[in-house]
Design a protein around this motif. Sequence first.
Motif, mmCIF file in Angstrom:
data_model
loop_
_atom_site.group_PDB
_atom_site.id
_atom_site.type_symbol
_atom_site.label_atom_id
_atom_site.label_comp_id
_atom_site.label_asym_id
_atom_site.label_seq_id
_atom_site.Cartn_x
_atom_site.Cartn_y
_atom_site.Cartn_z
ATOM 1 N N HIS A 126 0.845 -1.186 0.000
ATOM 2 C CA HIS A 126 0.000 0.000 0.000
ATOM 3 C C HIS A 126 0.884 1.241 0.000
ATOM 4 C CE1 HIS A 126 -3.015 2.856 1.487
ATOM 5 N NE2 HIS A 126 -3.903 2.004 0.981
ATOM 6 N N GLU A 127 0.417 2.337 -0.557
ATOM 7 C CA GLU A 127 1.241 3.559 -0.601
ATOM 8 C C GLU A 127 1.595 4.060 0.793
ATOM 9 O OE1 GLU A 127 -1.212 7.441 -1.340
ATOM 10 O OE2 GLU A 127 -2.022 5.858 -2.623
ATOM 11 N N ASN A 128 0.785 3.719 1.806
ATOM 12 C CA ASN A 128 1.059 4.134 3.183
ATOM 13 C C ASN A 128 1.532 2.964 4.042
ATOM 14 O OD1 ASN A 128 0.215 6.829 2.703
ATOM 15 N ND2 ASN A 128 -1.894 6.131 2.802
ATOM 16 N N VAL A 129 2.233 2.030 3.449
ATOM 17 C CA VAL A 129 2.704 0.849 4.160
ATOM 18 C C VAL A 129 3.565 1.233 5.364
ATOM 19 C CG1 VAL A 129 4.786 0.554 2.744
ATOM 20 C CG2 VAL A 129 3.742 -1.437 3.868
ATOM 21 N N VAL A 130 3.461 0.427 6.420
ATOM 22 C CA VAL A 130 4.328 0.561 7.594
ATOM 23 C C VAL A 130 4.972 -0.796 7.825
ATOM 24 C CG1 VAL A 130 4.450 0.994 10.078
ATOM 25 C CG2 VAL A 130 2.909 2.364 8.643
ATOM 26 N N LEU A 131 6.295 -0.824 7.821
ATOM 27 C CA LEU A 131 7.051 -2.041 8.045
ATOM 28 C C LEU A 131 7.970 -1.826 9.239
ATOM 29 C CD1 LEU A 131 8.781 -4.473 5.810
ATOM 30 C CD2 LEU A 131 10.303 -3.015 7.120
ATOM 31 N N VAL A 132 7.910 -2.731 10.201
ATOM 32 C CA VAL A 132 8.844 -2.713 11.320
ATOM 33 C C VAL A 132 9.876 -3.786 11.001
ATOM 34 C CG1 VAL A 132 9.142 -3.053 13.797
ATOM 35 C CG2 VAL A 132 7.062 -1.932 12.932
ATOM 36 N N ARG A 188 5.511 3.748 0.551
ATOM 37 C CA ARG A 188 5.972 2.855 -0.515
ATOM 38 C C ARG A 188 7.390 3.176 -0.975
ATOM 39 N NH1 ARG A 188 1.955 2.987 -4.695
ATOM 40 N NH2 ARG A 188 0.902 1.297 -3.613
ATOM 41 N N GLU A 189 7.706 4.448 -1.188
ATOM 42 C CA GLU A 189 9.042 4.800 -1.678
ATOM 43 C C GLU A 189 10.128 4.386 -0.691
ATOM 44 O OE1 GLU A 189 9.581 8.752 -3.179
ATOM 45 O OE2 GLU A 189 7.594 8.745 -4.101
ATOM 46 N N ALA A 190 9.898 4.651 0.587
ATOM 47 C CA ALA A 190 10.874 4.267 1.615
ATOM 48 C C ALA A 190 10.977 2.743 1.689
ATOM 49 C CB ALA A 190 10.488 4.851 2.963
ATOM 50 N N PHE A 191 9.839 2.061 1.530
ATOM 51 C CA PHE A 191 9.830 0.599 1.536
ATOM 52 C C PHE A 191 10.677 0.051 0.391
ATOM 53 C CE2 PHE A 191 8.257 -3.297 -0.268
ATOM 54 C CZ PHE A 191 8.298 -4.158 0.821
ATOM 55 N N VAL A 192 10.482 0.567 -0.804
ATOM 56 C CA VAL A 192 11.236 0.100 -1.972
ATOM 57 C C VAL A 192 12.727 0.320 -1.753
ATOM 58 C CG1 VAL A 192 11.679 0.535 -4.428
ATOM 59 C CG2 VAL A 192 9.325 0.332 -3.597
ATOM 60 N N THR A 243 7.354 -14.475 14.119
ATOM 61 C CA THR A 243 5.920 -14.404 13.876
ATOM 62 C C THR A 243 5.683 -13.050 13.235
ATOM 63 O OG1 THR A 243 5.477 -15.774 15.816
ATOM 64 C CG2 THR A 243 3.652 -14.454 14.985
ATOM 65 N N TRP A 244 5.014 -13.027 12.099
ATOM 66 C CA TRP A 244 4.746 -11.777 11.399
ATOM 67 C C TRP A 244 3.267 -11.435 11.510
ATOM 68 C CZ3 TRP A 244 7.793 -15.470 8.685
ATOM 69 C CH2 TRP A 244 9.124 -15.089 8.451
ATOM 70 N N ALA A 245 2.961 -10.229 11.915
ATOM 71 C CA ALA A 245 1.593 -9.709 11.893
ATOM 72 C C ALA A 245 1.468 -8.935 10.586
ATOM 73 C CB ALA A 245 1.352 -8.788 13.085
ATOM 74 N N MET A 246 0.499 -9.331 9.759
ATOM 75 C CA MET A 246 0.327 -8.705 8.449
ATOM 76 C C MET A 246 -1.095 -8.188 8.304
ATOM 77 S SD MET A 246 2.340 -11.546 6.120
ATOM 78 C CE MET A 246 2.529 -10.516 4.652
ATOM 79 N N GLU A 247 -1.203 -6.959 7.817
ATOM 80 C CA GLU A 247 -2.521 -6.375 7.549
ATOM 81 C C GLU A 247 -2.539 -5.873 6.120
ATOM 82 O OE1 GLU A 247 -5.563 -2.943 9.224
ATOM 83 O OE2 GLU A 247 -3.588 -3.158 10.134
ATOM 84 N N PHE A 248 -3.617 -6.190 5.424
ATOM 85 C CA PHE A 248 -3.781 -5.790 4.028
ATOM 86 C C PHE A 248 -4.915 -4.789 3.909
ATOM 87 C CE2 PHE A 248 -1.716 -9.865 4.023
ATOM 88 C CZ PHE A 248 -0.746 -9.729 3.053
ATOM 89 N N ARG A 249 -4.759 -3.860 2.980
ATOM 90 C CA ARG A 249 -5.788 -2.878 2.667
ATOM 91 C C ARG A 249 -5.853 -2.760 1.148
ATOM 92 N NH1 ARG A 249 -3.785 2.035 4.820
ATOM 93 N NH2 ARG A 249 -3.694 0.864 6.740
ATOM 94 N N ASP A 250 -7.048 -2.874 0.611
ATOM 95 C CA ASP A 250 -7.231 -2.799 -0.846
ATOM 96 C C ASP A 250 -6.372 -3.826 -1.583
ATOM 97 O OD1 ASP A 250 -8.956 -0.596 -0.437
ATOM 98 O OD2 ASP A 250 -7.250 0.782 -0.456
ATOM 99 N N GLY A 251 -6.178 -4.995 -0.974
ATOM 100 C CA GLY A 251 -5.405 -6.057 -1.605
ATOM 101 C C GLY A 251 -3.898 -5.863 -1.546
ATOM 102 N N LEU A 252 -3.435 -4.851 -0.808
ATOM 103 C CA LEU A 252 -2.004 -4.546 -0.717
ATOM 104 C C LEU A 252 -1.559 -4.572 0.741
ATOM 105 C CD1 LEU A 252 -1.993 -1.519 -3.181
ATOM 106 C CD2 LEU A 252 -1.237 -3.863 -3.671
ATOM 107 N N LEU A 253 -0.316 -4.930 0.969
ATOM 108 C CA LEU A 253 0.221 -4.988 2.319
ATOM 109 C C LEU A 253 0.288 -3.585 2.915
ATOM 110 C CD1 LEU A 253 1.435 -6.816 4.529
ATOM 111 C CD2 LEU A 253 3.678 -6.319 3.528
ATOM 112 N N ALA A 254 -0.380 -3.393 4.049
ATOM 113 C CA ALA A 254 -0.407 -2.083 4.701
ATOM 114 C C ALA A 254 0.447 -2.064 5.968
ATOM 115 C CB ALA A 254 -1.839 -1.690 5.052
ATOM 116 N N ARG A 255 0.556 -3.221 6.647
ATOM 117 C CA ARG A 255 1.370 -3.315 7.860
ATOM 118 C C ARG A 255 2.064 -4.662 7.913
ATOM 119 N NH1 ARG A 255 -1.065 -2.196 13.655
ATOM 120 N NH2 ARG A 255 -2.859 -3.182 12.701
ATOM 121 N N PHE A 256 3.349 -4.634 8.269
ATOM 122 C CA PHE A 256 4.167 -5.845 8.365
ATOM 123 C C PHE A 256 5.034 -5.687 9.605
ATOM 124 C CE2 PHE A 256 7.771 -8.577 7.020
ATOM 125 C CZ PHE A 256 7.081 -9.716 6.640
ATOM 126 N N VAL A 257 4.678 -6.431 10.661
ATOM 127 C CA VAL A 257 5.340 -6.238 11.951
ATOM 128 C C VAL A 257 5.762 -7.592 12.521
ATOM 129 C CG1 VAL A 257 5.059 -5.330 14.300
ATOM 130 C CG2 VAL A 257 3.890 -4.204 12.392
#
Length: 149
Positions: free
Chosen positions: A48-54, A66-70, A118-132
């Motif tokens: 997702h464009e507003n993805v948050v990854l820990v 998204r840009e920081a994620f890439v 253990t990964w907690a994953m949340e999707f929004r609009d079919g895209l990964l929004a949170r990966f912790v």
Amino acid sequence: MLAHAPRVAIIGRISERGSDTHESERLARRWFAAVEEGAFDELGSLVHENVVLVSKLRPGVVVEGREAFVRFTRETVSASLYEAVTTTYHALDAQCVIVEGRMRWIDDDRVIRDDPVTWAMEFRDGLLARFVPARTMVEAETVLGRSVS
């Protein structure tokens, strides 16, 4: 130290399961299939464009957008992740899934580590929004604000 490019192997490839499979599990399996292929450049199209990854690879690092994620994936993940193995998917609902497994990675001191994760994953609009990453199922449930039934 590895003499070859990092490789990734995943147990639990994408498969056609019955209608009982939650959308979140299907999306998580698609995500890990891309990781398995080492298709790190393609992961940007799955977030997702507003993805948050820990980051588990770099403790204390939180990547937002998204840009920081890439950039993080290209510069850090592709060079540090050696193997991620998923063993269990716990779909909580259509948006959230908890994935258990192990990862082998190279830390800042160039030491290969093998950790349960253990990964907690949340999707929004079919895209990964949170990966912790979490230490336990309970912690992952808390991160997602949902519990395994």
